[in-house]
Enzyme design. Structure first.
Site, PDB file in Angstrom:
ATOM      1  N   GLN A 178       0.857  -1.175   0.000  1.00 29.75           N
ATOM      2  CA  GLN A 178       0.000   0.000   0.000  1.00 29.75           C
ATOM      3  C   GLN A 178       0.900   1.235   0.000  1.00 29.75           C
ATOM      4  O   GLN A 178       1.941   1.254   0.649  1.00 29.75           O
ATOM      5  CB  GLN A 178      -0.879   0.002   1.250  1.00 29.75           C
ATOM      6  CG  GLN A 178      -1.948   1.078   1.259  1.00 29.75           C
ATOM      7  CD  GLN A 178      -3.256   0.588   0.691  1.00 29.75           C
ATOM      8  OE1 GLN A 178      -3.285  -0.466   0.061  1.00 29.75           O
ATOM      9  NE2 GLN A 178      -4.318   1.316   0.905  1.00 29.75           N
ATOM     10  N   VAL A 179       0.506   2.270  -0.734  1.00 31.51           N
ATOM     11  CA  VAL A 179       1.337   3.462  -0.861  1.00 31.51           C
ATOM     12  C   VAL A 179       0.589   4.663  -0.300  1.00 31.51           C
ATOM     13  O   VAL A 179      -0.575   4.900  -0.636  1.00 31.51           O
ATOM     14  CB  VAL A 179       1.720   3.733  -2.328  1.00 31.51           C
ATOM     15  CG1 VAL A 179       2.710   4.886  -2.424  1.00 31.51           C
ATOM     16  CG2 VAL A 179       2.309   2.485  -2.961  1.00 31.51           C
ATOM     17  N   ASP A 209      14.480  -3.656 -15.585  1.00 29.26           N
ATOM     18  CA  ASP A 209      13.095  -3.310 -15.927  1.00 29.26           C
ATOM     19  C   ASP A 209      13.007  -1.865 -16.410  1.00 29.26           C
ATOM     20  O   ASP A 209      12.096  -1.128 -16.031  1.00 29.26           O
ATOM     21  CB  ASP A 209      12.170  -3.526 -14.729  1.00 29.26           C
ATOM     22  CG  ASP A 209      10.698  -3.656 -15.156  1.00 29.26           C
ATOM     23  OD1 ASP A 209      10.455  -3.904 -16.353  1.00 29.26           O
ATOM     24  OD2 ASP A 209       9.816  -3.507 -14.303  1.00 29.26           O
TER      25      ASP A 209
END
Length: 690
Positions: free
Chosen positions: A28-29, A137
């Site tokens: 969760q941010v 990435d």
């Protein structure tokens, strides 16, 4: 962005948390502020993962990897520790669009800007490699364009240079189309892998489109390993620069020092971050960020702060990248993203007048003439920012979900039955729509423009049943069940089917293809080889689409039943009271919605217990599933041929409003992105939800 809710932490380390920015695959941010008013994006490992030592190590590895890089070109990690048994980390609050957002909004970058972008990325990659890491990435959504230049984010899958990938051969956490061939194949990935990704990124920035396209993950991976990049849109001088970076063999790619010498951005090229439309965009976001940093912090001001959070949420999004291992808060001014995770999602209604249907978002739009029997008209098919419907001549036509304007009409004609979307497609791909024709061929169309990707002439398809990321499942013209590879277009297996002319209803998930046939039998096939694993008889003679959630398959028909997806064992069942039986179910957030006789019911998915029941003044009901969007549930009613739609408030179990247009005629419903699409009498309408 939303205010803090019950269970959300109020403080982590020096940061007071002021709002929920969103969630990535692991955490969760939150928006955090320290005592000096400095903002940070604070990510906390999800509670269900915090007790898994491997997940906790992987989460903290992201923080430690970023901390090891001493560079102004990355998002700095400000703090990382474990508190209350849950690891968390605070990162620099980056303000600006990501590269993909900038290209989508302003088009491809000019050659000087591409060279400036490349020079900045090369400098940062050298510093990453100098710290003994490989990013693995690098892609447009992991590059934030700030007023101080490009910044690389998300070290969620960064590894030491000597490290192997975390996955088995053929699987990768990195984004298809940007990961190097050796990474796709699960082999050792060194700095040359980042060079490959750099070449793809610069080609995208210069040409305005991805250079590897396959419609779904497997096809795109195949193109990277065996195909050639599409560089036609890339200007010649940039093409000559990036082509060597895309060599299949890592040893054949140039070193970063060589690339730096070839880039040689002209004097003043870096002004792209400080002048022009892109710079103005960045400046707007910085203004919003400063407003956020000066929010009052005392408890008495909480309503004011919540109002400000709501205001700032217009255009806010959390980007989850690298297989969901990193989430980063970025400001954007796309109003459609206010209440959804995608830029084309609509904003739900704040309130409604009970008993009175609101005005459509757009439509009705005339899509006819179709010249199809009422029963043969398929439901609308939402795909990304489009909704696809049948059109005259057996074509498909796509309309924009925001405005209802036509976007494309397929050149392919004679298409029949229900189209499908490949579920593995993401916002990083153009999307793929599958359809079949009267000759048994399967067509794959690019969702972005309707152009043909490929055609499988030997599929012998009568109707499409379901699709996953690798395979489309269909009934053949002699009634068998067949799986066709989306990569090779070859039949993977063919199994005996129910026969007959009625098309079964099906769903695919968790290694099972569940088929409800007109003979009343429901069969769970192994998707690997077509072997029937379990069967349930006498479930009703009308094929009703199953639904799957959390390892359970839910069936309509004579009973509303919940079965184990793996082995077909019954968990619970409720017998229908009406002659038609239960409609197809719709499942969301642990609740099953279905229609029986004159009632729309909501039942707990865990045990089938009743949550609420809404009676309709209707003698019949179609067997298609209700549509659940936002806090609303939409169902069709049929009162002696006079058909319509009813919207129910799922929070209270009460009718919100009825809706009808033009009386008789069948309705087809679909929902996506806080909209419900209604197809009725060759007219398409988009309705709001609440």
């Amino acid at each position: 962005m939303n205010p803090l809710g019950t269970g959300d932490p109020l403080r982590l380390g020096p940061y007071r948390l002021t709002g929920v920015l969103g969630a990535g695959g692991m955490g969760q941010v939150y928006l955090g502020r320290d005592a000096a008013g400095r903002t940070a994006a604070v990510k906390v490992l999800r509670p269900e993962l915090a007790h898994d030592p491997e997940m906790a190590r992987r989460f903290l590895r992201e923080a430690y990897a970023a901390q090891a890089v001493r560079s102004g070109g990355v998002a700095r990690v400000l703090a990382a520790q474990t508190e209350g048994g849950r690891p968390w980390m605070a990162t620099e609050f980056l303000v600006g669009p990501t590269l993909d957002q900038a290209v989508e909004r302003y088009g491809a970058l000019g050659e000087p800007a591409v060279r400036a972008l490349g020079a900045a990325l090369v400098t940062t990659l050298r510093e990453i490699h100098g710290a003994g890491l490989v990013h693995r990435d690098l892609k447009p959504s992991n590059i934030v364009l700030t007023s101080r230049g490009p910044k690389i984010i998300d070290f969620g899958i960064a590894r030491p240079e000597h490290g192997l990938t975390l996955t088995t051969t053929g699987q990768t956490l990195a984004t298809p189309g940007y990961a190097a061939p050796e990474q796709v194949l699960g082999r050792r990935t060194g700095p040359a892998g980042d060079v490959f990704s750099l070449g793809v990124v610069l080609a995208y920035a210069a040409g305005g489109r991805p250079v590897y396209e396959g419609g779904h993950v497997a096809a795109m991976q195949y193109q990277v390993v065996h195909g050639e990049p599409e560089l036609g849109a890339v200007p010649e001088e940039i093409r000559a620069l990036v082509a060597p970076c895309l060599a299949k063999e890592a040893a054949a790619r140039p070193a970063l020092d060589t690339i730096a010498g070839q880039l040689a951005p002209p004097r003043g090229a870096g002004r792209v971050w400080r002048t022009g439309p892109l710079a103005a965009d960045i400046a707007r976001r910085e203004t919003d960020a400063r407003r956020m940093a000066t929010m009052p912090g005392d408890e008495e001001s909480r309503p004011t702060r919540r109002r400000l959070l709501t205001t700032l949420a217009v255009g806010g999004t959390v980007l989850a990248a690298g297989g969901g291992t990193g989430a980063w808060w970025l400001l954007r001014d796309d109003e459609d993203a206010a209440d959804g995770t995608r830029p084309w999602d609509a904003k739900p209604l704040a309130k409604y007048d009970e008993g009175t249907a609101p005005s459509p978002l757009w439509g009705p739009v005339d899509i006819g003439p179709l010249r199809l029997a009422d029963k043969a008209v398929p439901a609308p098919l939402p795909v990304h920012d489009l909704v696809v419907v049948p059109s005259a001549g057996g074509r498909l036509r796509a309309y924009g979900v925001r405005d209802g304007k036509p976007r494309w009409t397929s050149k392919a004609t004679g298409l029949t039955g229900r189209a499908l979307a490949v579920p593995g497609d993401t916002e990083d791909t153009d999307g793929t729509v599958l359809a079949t024709d009267a000759h048994g061929a399967v067509w794959a169309l690019r969702a972005a423009d309707g152009k043909q990707r490929w055609k499988a002439d030997r599929a012998d398809a009568r109707a499409l049943l379901a699709a996953d990321e690798q395979t489309v499942y269909l009934t053949t013209r002699d009634g068998r069940i067949r799986a066709v590879s989306l990569t090779s277009r070859a039949a993977l297996w063919t199994a005996p089917g129910p026969g007959g002319r009625d098309t079964p209803a099906a769903v695919v998930a968790g290694g099972r293809l569940v088929v409800h046939a007109a003979d009343g039998k429901v069969t769970g096939y192994d998707t690997a080889d077509g072997r029937p694993v379990w069967r349930r008889d006498q479930h009703g003679s009308d094929p009703v689409a199953p639904a799957v959630a959390d390892g359970t398959v839910f069936l309509g028909g004579r009973t509303l039943a919940a079965l184990s997806l793996a082995d077909g064992d019954e968990k619970w069942a409720r017998t229908a009271t009406g002659e038609l039986g239960w409609s197809a179910p719709a499942v969301r957030d642990g609740v099953v919605h279905a229609v029986d006789a004159t009632d729309l019911t909501a039942r707990r998915a865990s045990d089938g217990s009743d949550t609420w029941t809404v009676p309709f003044a209707s003698e019949q009901h179609p067997l298609t599933p209700p549509v659940v969007q936002g806090n609303s549930v939409w169902a069709m009613i049929d009162d002696f041929g006079q058909r319509g739609i009813v919207a129910v408030d799922a929070r209270r179990g009460s009718v919100a409003w009825p809706y009808a247009q033009g009386g008789a005629g069948g309705w087809r419903l679909a929902g996506a992105g806080n909209r419900v699409f209604l197809l009725h009498n060759e007219k398409l309408t988009a309705m709001p939800v609440f």
